[in-house]
Design a protein around this motif. Structure first.
Motif, PDB file in Angstrom:
ATOM      1  N   GLU A   1     -12.026  24.019  -1.845  1.00 13.60           N
ATOM      2  CA  GLU A   1     -10.943  24.653  -1.180  1.00 13.60           C
ATOM      3  C   GLU A   1     -11.048  25.888  -0.363  1.00 13.60           C
ATOM      4  N   GLN A   2     -12.057  26.097   0.083  1.00 12.43           N
ATOM      5  CA  GLN A   2     -12.399  27.334   0.903  1.00 12.43           C
ATOM      6  C   GLN A   2     -11.286  27.194   2.322  1.00 12.43           C
ATOM      7  N   HIS A   3     -10.877  26.077   2.715  1.00 19.86           N
ATOM      8  CA  HIS A   3     -10.060  26.199   3.806  1.00 19.86           C
ATOM      9  C   HIS A   3      -8.460  26.438   3.517  1.00 19.86           C
ATOM     10  N   PRO A   4      -7.918  25.863   2.562  1.00 21.34           N
ATOM     11  CA  PRO A   4      -6.639  26.314   2.164  1.00 21.34           C
ATOM     12  C   PRO A   4      -6.676  27.737   1.647  1.00 21.34           C
ATOM     13  N   PHE A   5      -7.820  28.275   0.912  1.00 13.79           N
ATOM     14  CA  PHE A   5      -7.778  29.596   0.390  1.00 13.79           C
ATOM     15  C   PHE A   5      -7.927  30.584   1.682  1.00 13.79           C
ATOM     16  N   LEU A   6      -8.497  30.454   2.613  1.00 11.04           N
ATOM     17  CA  LEU A   6      -8.714  31.396   3.802  1.00 11.04           C
ATOM     18  C   LEU A   6      -7.011  31.530   4.422  1.00 11.04           C
ATOM     19  N   PHE A   7      -6.223  30.295   4.277  1.00  7.63           N
ATOM     20  CA  PHE A   7      -4.934  30.645   4.862  1.00  7.63           C
ATOM     21  C   PHE A   7      -4.046  31.588   3.904  1.00  7.63           C
ATOM     22  N   VAL A   8      -4.441  31.516   2.462  1.00  8.30           N
ATOM     23  CA  VAL A   8      -4.021  32.395   1.584  1.00  8.30           C
ATOM     24  C   VAL A   8      -4.337  33.968   2.208  1.00  8.30           C
ATOM     25  N   VAL A   9      -5.614  33.949   2.462  1.00  8.96           N
ATOM     26  CA  VAL A   9      -6.093  35.635   2.867  1.00  8.96           C
ATOM     27  C   VAL A   9      -5.244  35.772   4.161  1.00  8.96           C
ATOM     28  N   LEU A  10      -5.489  34.846   5.023  1.00 10.72           N
ATOM     29  CA  LEU A  10      -4.592  35.396   6.260  1.00 10.72           C
ATOM     30  C   LEU A  10      -3.217  35.636   6.059  1.00 10.72           C
ATOM     31  N   ALA A  11      -2.583  34.937   5.214  1.00  6.01           N
ATOM     32  CA  ALA A  11      -1.255  35.145   4.882  1.00  6.01           C
ATOM     33  C   ALA A  11      -0.921  36.603   4.396  1.00  6.01           C
ATOM     34  N   MET A  12      -2.112  36.981   3.512  1.00  4.25           N
ATOM     35  CA  MET A  12      -1.810  38.344   2.744  1.00  4.25           C
ATOM     36  C   MET A  12      -1.950  39.520   3.919  1.00  4.25           C
ATOM     37  N   VAL A  13      -2.990  39.131   4.707  1.00  2.00           N
ATOM     38  CA  VAL A  13      -3.286  40.239   6.002  1.00  2.00           C
ATOM     39  C   VAL A  13      -1.887  40.434   6.746  1.00  2.00           C
ATOM     40  N   PHE A  14      -1.266  39.311   7.187  1.00  2.15           N
ATOM     41  CA  PHE A  14      -0.070  39.602   7.798  1.00  2.15           C
ATOM     42  C   PHE A  14       1.180  39.959   7.247  1.00  2.15           C
ATOM     43  N   PHE A  15       1.262  39.561   5.811  1.00  2.00           N
ATOM     44  CA  PHE A  15       1.913  40.005   4.854  1.00  2.00           C
ATOM     45  C   PHE A  15       2.046  41.654   4.929  1.00  2.00           C
ATOM     46  N   PHE A  16       0.729  42.288   4.647  1.00  2.00           N
ATOM     47  CA  PHE A  16       0.695  43.674   4.481  1.00  2.00           C
ATOM     48  C   PHE A  16       0.481  44.417   5.828  1.00  2.00           C
ATOM     49  N   VAL A  17      -0.005  43.805   6.791  1.00  5.02           N
ATOM     50  CA  VAL A  17      -0.105  44.679   8.241  1.00  5.02           C
ATOM     51  C   VAL A  17       1.092  44.191   8.996  1.00  5.02           C
ATOM     52  N   GLY A  18       1.793  43.139   8.891  1.00  2.00           N
ATOM     53  CA  GLY A  18       3.097  42.742   9.747  1.00  2.00           C
ATOM     54  C   GLY A  18       2.446  42.047  10.924  1.00  2.00           C
ATOM     55  N   PRO A  19       3.194  41.624  11.830  1.00  2.00           N
ATOM     56  CA  PRO A  19       3.198  40.756  12.919  1.00  2.00           C
ATOM     57  C   PRO A  19       2.804  41.515  14.111  1.00  2.00           C
ATOM     58  N   GLY A  20       2.866  42.831  14.284  1.00  4.15           N
ATOM     59  CA  GLY A  20       2.309  43.655  15.488  1.00  4.15           C
ATOM     60  C   GLY A  20       3.446  43.737  16.285  1.00  4.15           C
ATOM     61  N   ARG A  21       3.043  44.539  17.483  1.00  8.32           N
ATOM     62  CA  ARG A  21       4.075  44.778  18.627  1.00  8.32           C
ATOM     63  C   ARG A  21       4.497  43.427  19.444  1.00  8.32           C
ATOM     64  N   TRP A  22       3.684  42.598  19.548  1.00 12.30           N
ATOM     65  CA  TRP A  22       3.928  41.402  20.253  1.00 12.30           C
ATOM     66  C   TRP A  22       4.480  40.297  19.260  1.00 12.30           C
ATOM     67  N   SER A  23       5.735  40.639  18.941  1.00  9.75           N
ATOM     68  CA  SER A  23       6.438  39.545  17.959  1.00  9.75           C
ATOM     69  C   SER A  23       7.768  39.521  18.254  1.00  9.75           C
ATOM     70  N   LEU A  24       8.540  38.637  17.651  1.00 16.85           N
ATOM     71  CA  LEU A  24       9.952  38.683  17.677  1.00 16.85           C
ATOM     72  C   LEU A  24      10.414  39.687  16.645  1.00 16.85           C
ATOM     73  N   ASP A  25       9.830  39.721  15.499  1.00 12.18           N
ATOM     74  CA  ASP A  25      10.182  40.734  14.442  1.00 12.18           C
ATOM     75  C   ASP A  25      10.358  42.178  15.190  1.00 12.18           C
ATOM     76  N   TYR A  26       9.092  42.499  15.939  1.00 10.73           N
ATOM     77  CA  TYR A  26       9.263  43.877  16.708  1.00 10.73           C
ATOM     78  C   TYR A  26      10.516  44.107  17.742  1.00 10.73           C
ATOM     79  N   VAL A  27      10.754  42.924  18.372  1.00  5.90           N
ATOM     80  CA  VAL A  27      11.842  43.035  19.425  1.00  5.90           C
ATOM     81  C   VAL A  27      13.184  43.103  18.623  1.00  5.90           C
ATOM     82  N   LEU A  28      13.456  42.091  17.433  1.00  7.59           N
ATOM     83  CA  LEU A  28      14.471  42.307  16.770  1.00  7.59           C
ATOM     84  C   LEU A  28      14.893  43.217  16.143  1.00  7.59           C
ATOM     85  N   PHE A  29      13.759  43.665  15.136  1.00  4.16           N
ATOM     86  CA  PHE A  29      14.044  44.548  14.018  1.00  4.16           C
ATOM     87  C   PHE A  29      13.352  46.252  14.337  1.00  4.16           C
ATOM     88  N   GLY A  30      12.551  46.039  15.777  1.00  2.00           N
ATOM     89  CA  GLY A  30      12.163  47.291  16.019  1.00  2.00           C
ATOM     90  C   GLY A  30      11.098  47.997  15.126  1.00  2.00           C
TER      91      GLY A  30
END
Length: 141
Positions: A106-135
């Motif tokens: 289950e290493q492959h799906p678990f790595l997606f859990v880890v990556l999801a946690m990274v973007f959950f806590f860090v956010g999508p970054g400046r080059w994203s629609l979230d940044y454009v729409l929500f500032g």
């Protein structure tokens, strides 16, 4: 060459964008099977054999959330929500369908859990629609 060897890195925003696009593309790829009836029938049979409740619904729900989270993460739109549904889906695959062997099968799906946690806590970054729409309130780093 100096920039490659520097501990400062090549740029956090650019690196975050490349990784986010790759994670989103991989999720889109895996979720695209939701549009293939033959593959979905195979998943339903497999889930039936595993005695999963509502196997057809669960198959479509799983692949649908992979596709939706992949699309949203690729666009950087509602990224934290997309990361939550991706983490839940991949956790079910890792620990519900699989046996939680995160260093083996289950290493492959678990790595997606880890990556999801990274973007959950860090956010999508400046080059994203979230940044454009929500500032800047969604700005990472």
């Amino acid at each position: 060459m100096k920039k490659l060897l520097s501990w400062h890195g090549l740029g956090q925003e650019g690196g975050l964008l490349v990784i986010r696009l790759m994670v989103g593309a991989f999720m889109l790829y895996h979720g695209w099977e939701v549009f293939d009836g033959e593959k979905m029938n195979g998943y339903a049979k497999w889930l039936t054999d595993m005695q999963f409740p509502s196997p057809v619904l669960m198959g479509y729900l799983g692949k649908g959330t992979e596709w939706l989270s992949g699309l949203l993460i690729t666009l950087g739109l509602l990224t934290r929500f997309a990361c939550l549904i991706m983490a839940v889906t991949m956790s079910i695959i890792t620990f519900g369908i699989g046996e939680g062997r995160i260093f083996m099968q289950e290493q492959h799906p678990f790595l997606f859990v880890v990556l999801a946690m990274v973007f959950f806590f860090v956010g999508p970054g400046r080059w994203s629609l979230d940044y454009v729409l929500f500032g800047k309130m969604n700005r990472s780093i």
